[in-house]
Design an enzyme around this catalytic site. Structure first.
Site, PDB file in Angstrom:
ATOM      1  N   GLY A  25     -69.516 115.428 -26.506  1.00 35.78           N
ATOM      2  CA  GLY A  25     -70.923 115.837 -26.360  1.00 35.78           C
ATOM      3  C   GLY A  25     -71.327 115.780 -24.903  1.00 35.78           C
ATOM      4  O   GLY A  25     -70.856 114.923 -24.165  1.00 35.78           O
ATOM      5  N   ARG A  88     -65.081 120.574 -28.066  1.00 32.50           N
ATOM      6  CA  ARG A  88     -64.314 119.711 -28.974  1.00 32.50           C
ATOM      7  C   ARG A  88     -62.976 120.430 -29.141  1.00 32.50           C
ATOM      8  O   ARG A  88     -62.945 121.640 -29.290  1.00 32.50           O
ATOM      9  CB  ARG A  88     -65.018 119.596 -30.331  1.00 32.50           C
ATOM     10  CG  ARG A  88     -66.487 119.216 -30.219  1.00 32.50           C
ATOM     11  CD  ARG A  88     -66.704 117.735 -30.437  1.00 32.50           C
ATOM     12  NE  ARG A  88     -68.120 117.377 -30.285  1.00 32.50           N
ATOM     13  CZ  ARG A  88     -68.522 116.174 -29.943  1.00 32.50           C
ATOM     14  NH1 ARG A  88     -67.658 115.216 -29.679  1.00 32.50           N
ATOM     15  NH2 ARG A  88     -69.800 115.893 -29.838  1.00 32.50           N
ATOM     16  N   SER A 164     -72.254 109.488 -22.547  1.00 32.65           N
ATOM     17  CA  SER A 164     -72.688 109.596 -23.939  1.00 32.65           C
ATOM     18  C   SER A 164     -74.119 109.127 -24.007  1.00 32.65           C
ATOM     19  O   SER A 164     -74.423 108.032 -23.540  1.00 32.65           O
ATOM     20  CB  SER A 164     -71.805 108.701 -24.811  1.00 32.65           C
ATOM     21  OG  SER A 164     -72.547 108.162 -25.871  1.00 32.65           O
ATOM     22  N   ASP A 166     -75.757 108.077 -26.413  1.00 30.63           N
ATOM     23  CA  ASP A 166     -76.016 107.009 -27.392  1.00 30.63           C
ATOM     24  C   ASP A 166     -75.919 105.601 -26.812  1.00 30.63           C
ATOM     25  O   ASP A 166     -76.331 104.645 -27.446  1.00 30.63           O
ATOM     26  CB  ASP A 166     -74.999 107.076 -28.542  1.00 30.63           C
ATOM     27  CG  ASP A 166     -75.278 108.256 -29.447  1.00 30.63           C
ATOM     28  OD1 ASP A 166     -76.350 108.849 -29.295  1.00 30.63           O
ATOM     29  OD2 ASP A 166     -74.423 108.576 -30.284  1.00 30.63           O
ATOM     30  N   ARG A 292     -96.762 112.740 -40.192  1.00 32.92           N
ATOM     31  CA  ARG A 292     -95.916 113.868 -39.756  1.00 32.92           C
ATOM     32  C   ARG A 292     -94.554 113.353 -39.300  1.00 32.92           C
ATOM     33  O   ARG A 292     -94.462 112.259 -38.755  1.00 32.92           O
ATOM     34  CB  ARG A 292     -96.565 114.596 -38.570  1.00 32.92           C
ATOM     35  CG  ARG A 292     -97.974 115.086 -38.833  1.00 32.92           C
ATOM     36  CD  ARG A 292     -97.982 116.197 -39.866  1.00 32.92           C
ATOM     37  NE  ARG A 292     -99.288 116.356 -40.492  1.00 32.92           N
ATOM     38  CZ  ARG A 292    -100.125 117.341 -40.212  1.00 32.92           C
ATOM     39  NH1 ARG A 292     -99.812 118.229 -39.298  1.00 32.92           N
ATOM     40  NH2 ARG A 292    -101.273 117.428 -40.861  1.00 32.92           N
ATOM     41  N   HIS A 298     -81.506 118.015 -30.320  1.00 35.23           N
ATOM     42  CA  HIS A 298     -80.770 118.237 -29.071  1.00 35.23           C
ATOM     43  C   HIS A 298     -81.614 118.227 -27.809  1.00 35.23           C
ATOM     44  O   HIS A 298     -81.072 118.268 -26.713  1.00 35.23           O
ATOM     45  CB  HIS A 298     -79.938 119.510 -29.168  1.00 35.23           C
ATOM     46  CG  HIS A 298     -78.672 119.265 -29.917  1.00 35.23           C
ATOM     47  ND1 HIS A 298     -78.646 119.162 -31.290  1.00 35.23           N
ATOM     48  CD2 HIS A 298     -77.415 119.023 -29.495  1.00 35.23           C
ATOM     49  CE1 HIS A 298     -77.408 118.892 -31.677  1.00 35.23           C
ATOM     50  NE2 HIS A 298     -76.640 118.807 -30.614  1.00 35.23           N
ATOM     51  N   ARG A 449    -104.158  92.751  -2.448  1.00 30.56           N
ATOM     52  CA  ARG A 449    -103.150  92.122  -1.594  1.00 30.56           C
ATOM     53  C   ARG A 449    -103.563  90.732  -1.100  1.00 30.56           C
ATOM     54  O   ARG A 449    -102.794  90.059  -0.437  1.00 30.56           O
ATOM     55  CB  ARG A 449    -102.880  93.004  -0.364  1.00 30.56           C
ATOM     56  CG  ARG A 449    -102.137  94.282  -0.693  1.00 30.56           C
ATOM     57  CD  ARG A 449    -101.926  95.118   0.570  1.00 30.56           C
ATOM     58  NE  ARG A 449    -101.298  96.398   0.273  1.00 30.56           N
ATOM     59  CZ  ARG A 449     -99.969  96.604   0.326  1.00 30.56           C
ATOM     60  NH1 ARG A 449     -99.157  95.630   0.643  1.00 30.56           N
ATOM     61  NH2 ARG A 449     -99.479  97.800   0.056  1.00 30.56           N
ATOM     62  N   VAL A 507     -93.066  99.353  -5.769  1.00 29.55           N
ATOM     63  CA  VAL A 507     -92.213 100.538  -5.579  1.00 29.55           C
ATOM     64  C   VAL A 507     -91.197 100.304  -4.456  1.00 29.55           C
ATOM     65  O   VAL A 507     -90.143 100.916  -4.435  1.00 29.55           O
ATOM     66  CB  VAL A 507     -93.032 101.822  -5.255  1.00 29.55           C
ATOM     67  CG1 VAL A 507     -93.953 102.167  -6.405  1.00 29.55           C
ATOM     68  CG2 VAL A 507     -93.808 101.696  -3.966  1.00 29.55           C
TER      69      VAL A 507
END
EC number: 2.7.1.11
Length: 758
Positions: A25, A88, A164, A166, A292, A298, A449, A507
């Site tokens: 994938g 594949r 991957s 996942d 819903r 995908h 600050r 940041v």
């Protein structure tokens, strides 16, 4: 490091050939890895080949295996999916197919293979490697290859990179693509939240993850879901009642929406699937809520890779080339991965065999811990924000407040930092006070600050008045220096003798004691997206160089990491002093680059990297020197870097840090309880909670003092400086790569619960 070693990296690959393929994938960030493998391979003197369409291309050979050039990987950093294609492949599963693949590699003199894919793809690679010598002798018998060719290719080195979405691979904390998939999911959940609130709806969202609930779990953490179903942790038998009770409770509290996350592989205790439709029917039947279902599918694989995945892919690509070129017939096939913040090499088959039962349920475990703590609460803890706003601060506050409440404590929130603590801008927070805060940028509590020293008397009076027994300070460099002042003030004011913990959130990522701070990932993605757009604008005009100024104070983290993620030609920072000769070399380098097919340049400059070589100065220099060859443009990104909705990484990181800080706090307050009151006067009762290499650790603020450059507000040693050579190599500089800091081959260790998985 000696000159000889430097030279070694430049010639490590001479006479060798590497093939790179993506299989299984697709995952966002694969292109960043391919780009790094190609460029670092070429840098070491090796020849590098693309294998198009995964293992199928390896079997088919011919035009599917093509030599890569430096320019052939230009502009692919910001593309999702995999540019060289992935398929594949049934043929490779048969020995006949592997025989053809071996033939194609031997004929081209390729003995090094870099495979980017999921666990199936990596298992296939290992089989191929173990059969290599048999395959060669068969080919030789059949007269397909000569004895000389067989000797020249006597062994095959294989290195795997896990791509991957996942995040289901053991031995690695983050697989390439996971962070980007979380970006997609979070964007969708945030968008659905607004419509659900308008109509008082319940949404059931189904995310990918057949055997692994990682995406579902982190999504539920980062969007404040009401319930999550994951394969590793089936719900109790009467979960239906529990779920409905929970949903109606949140409605009566005034919440207008419910979100339920379902991993596609979710099951109950009897192994029966729990489907999103099933959950919807249950809610409609029992509660009558307008419900819903959204199945994300995908979309999760799509879109541009996040900054994290681009940097991860690039770092892993570099490491893969080094692992291949240092390989011998005896080194096992290995996987290059990230553990915490460290690149590691692990034996491929160990990773595949350590089954998928290492549940990523750190977070469930944490809730068990939290429940255990529930009985012994009744302390008062205050939480505040200090310094400049950073995305993710609110997620940290929410997590701190709610874990505190689960423990049975009273939690106070302080507005406007230390100033608010002095003025008494303090109120008690209930469960719903922080509802919906996870996805909101900036600081909802207000942040300043101001440092505490000049108002110790008022602060002490309020600590007594509100009976504050512990303080959680979420913020940047001022949060840390404020902590130091509180330690100092303990000598005069007994009231300040309460435990406190600093959670780094800025940041700039310049807080001593932590590799990462909350908010830096969001800023990085903002810079990265902007650079992508700016680069794209130049694609039409050709021969244009952009000079972009980033934030960060004196800390070059943002400029360096954004440079890596956006493919910059140079990043000027304070920590690596530069002279007019360096500027001249950079201009020359761009002049050369304009002669190739890549006709655009990107230069980043940290705002305080040099007081004389300002952004205007550098822009003017480039404009003058580039006359007739390229034109220059400049952009100062400014405060957009502090804004925006936090990324999944920052939401997740902030949530974990908040929970971890509160668990520590409960223990510390209990330890410091003497004669009916809290008295904490030891160095370890005032800490910074930081991520260090592989773990979340508490470090006394006083111990971090000698690791800090206070004048420039940065730590004296910063881990990311080691990534700067990669930036230069990927921009085609003839520089020396320091290979002294190696990821050596390790064995998989089971995670201890204290370790960080971010």
């Amino acid at each position: 490091m000696t000159h000889e070693e430097h030279h070694a990296a430049r010639t490590l690959g001479v006479g060798k050939a590497i093939a790179v393929l993506t299989s299984g994938g697709d995952a966002q960030g694969m292109n960043a890895a391919v780009r790094a493998v190609v460029r670092v391979g070429i840098f070491t003197g090796a020849r590098v080949f693309f294998v198009h369409e995964g293992y199928q291309g390896l079997v088919d050979g011919g035009d599917h295996i093509r030599e890569a050039t430096w320019e052939s990987v230009s502009m692919m950093l910001q593309l999702g999916g995999t540019v060289i294609g992935s398929a594949r492949c049934k043929d490779f599963r048969e020995r006949e197919g592997r025989l053809r693949a071996a033939h194609n590699l031997v004929k081209r003199g390729i003995t090094n293979l870099c495979v980017i894919g999921g666990d199936g793809s990596l298992t296939g690679a290992d089989t191929f490697r173990s059969e290599w010598s048999d395959l060669l002798s068969d080919l030789q018998k059949a007269g397909k290859i000569t004895a000389e060719e067989a000797t020249r290719s006597s062994y095959l080195n294989i290195v795997g990179l896990v791509g991957s979405i996942d995040n289901d691979f053991c031995g690695t904390d983050m697989t390439i693509g996971t962070d980007s998939a979380l970006h997609r999911i979070t964007e969708i959940v945030d968008a659905i939240t607004t419509t659900a609130q308008s109509h008082q709806r319940t949404f059931v969202l189904e995310v990918m993850g057949r055997h692994c609930g990682y995406l579902a779990l982190v999504t539920s953490l980062s969007c404040g879901a009401d319930w999550v179903f994951i394969p590793e942790c089936p719900p109790d038998d009467n979960w239906e009642d529990h779920l409905c009770r929970r949903l109606s409770e949140t409605r009566t509290r005034g919440s207008r929406l419910n979100i339920i996350i379902v991993a596609e592989g979710a099951i109950d205790r009897n192994g029966k699937p729990i489907t999103s439709e099933g959950v919807k029917d249950l809610v409609v039947k029992r509660l009558g809520y307008d419900t819903r279902v959204t199945v994300l599918g995908h979309v999760q694989r799509g879109g541009t890779p996040s900054a994290f995945d681009r940097i991860l892919g690039s770092r892993m690509g570099v490491e893969a080339v080094m692992a291949l070129l240092e390989g011998t017939p005896d080194t096992p096939a290995c996987v290059v991965s990230l553990s915490g913040n460290q690149a590691v090499r692990l034996p491929l088959m160990e990773c595949v065999q350590v089954t998928k039962d290492v549940t990523k349920a750190m977070d469930e475990k944490r809730f068990d811990e939290a429940m255990k703590l529930r009985g012994r609460g009744s302390y008062t803890v205050a939480v505040m924000n200090v310094g400049a706003p950073a995305a993710g601060m609110n997620a940290a506050v929410r997590s701190t407040v709610r874990i505190g409440l689960i423990q049975g404590n009273r939690v106070l929130v302080v507005h406007d930092g230390f100033e608010g603590l002095a003025k008494g801008q303090i109120e008690e927070a209930g469960w719903s006070y922080v509802g919906g805060w996870t996805g909101q940028g900036g600081s909802k509590l207000g942040t300043k600050r101001t440092l505490p020293k000049k108002s110790f008397e008022q602060i002490s009076a309020n600590i007594t008045k509100f009976n504050i027994q512990g303080l959680v300070i979420i913020g940047g460099f001022e949060a840390y220096t404020g902590g130091l002042e509180l330690m100092e003030g303990r000598k005069q004011f007994d009231e300040l003798c309460i435990p406190f913990v600093v959670i780094p959130a800025t940041v700039s990522n310049n807080v001593p004691g932590s590799d990462f701070s909350v908010g830096a990932d969001t800023a990085l993605n903002t810079i990265c997206t902007t650079c992508d757009r700016i680069k794209q604008s130049a694609a039409g005009t050709k021969r244009r160089v952009f000079i972009i100024e980033t934030m960060g104070g004196y800390c070059g983290y943002l400029a360096t990491m954004a440079g890596l993620a956006a493919g910059a030609d140079a990043a000027y920072i304070f920590e690596e002093p530069f002279t007019i000769r360096d500027l001249q070399a950079n201009v020359e380098h761009l002049v050369q680059k304009m002669k190739t097919t890549v006709k655009r340049g990107l230069v980043l400059r940290n705002e305080k990297c040099n007081e004389n070589y300002t952004t205007d100065f550098i822009f003017n220099l480039y404009s003058e020197e580039g006359k007739g060859i390229f034109d220059s443009r400049k952009n100062v990104l400014g405060h957009m870097q502090q804004g925006g909705s936090p990324t999944p990484f920052d939401r997740n990181f902030a949530t974990k840090m908040g929970a971890k800080a509160m668990n520590w706090m409960a223990g510390k307050i209990k330890e410091s309880y003497r004669n009916g009151r809290i008295f904490a006067n030891t160095p370890d009762s005032g800490c910074v909670l930081g991520m260090r290499k592989r773990a979340l650790v508490f470090q006394p603020v006083t111990e971090l003092q000698n690791q800090t450059d206070f004048e420039h507000r940065i730590p004296k040693e910063q881990w990311w400086l080691k990534l700067r050579p990669i930036l230069k190599i990927l921009a085609k500089y003839e520089i020396d790569l320091d290979t002294s800091e190696h990821a050596h081959l390790e064995h998989i260790s089971r995670k201890r619960s204290g370790e960080a998985t971010v």
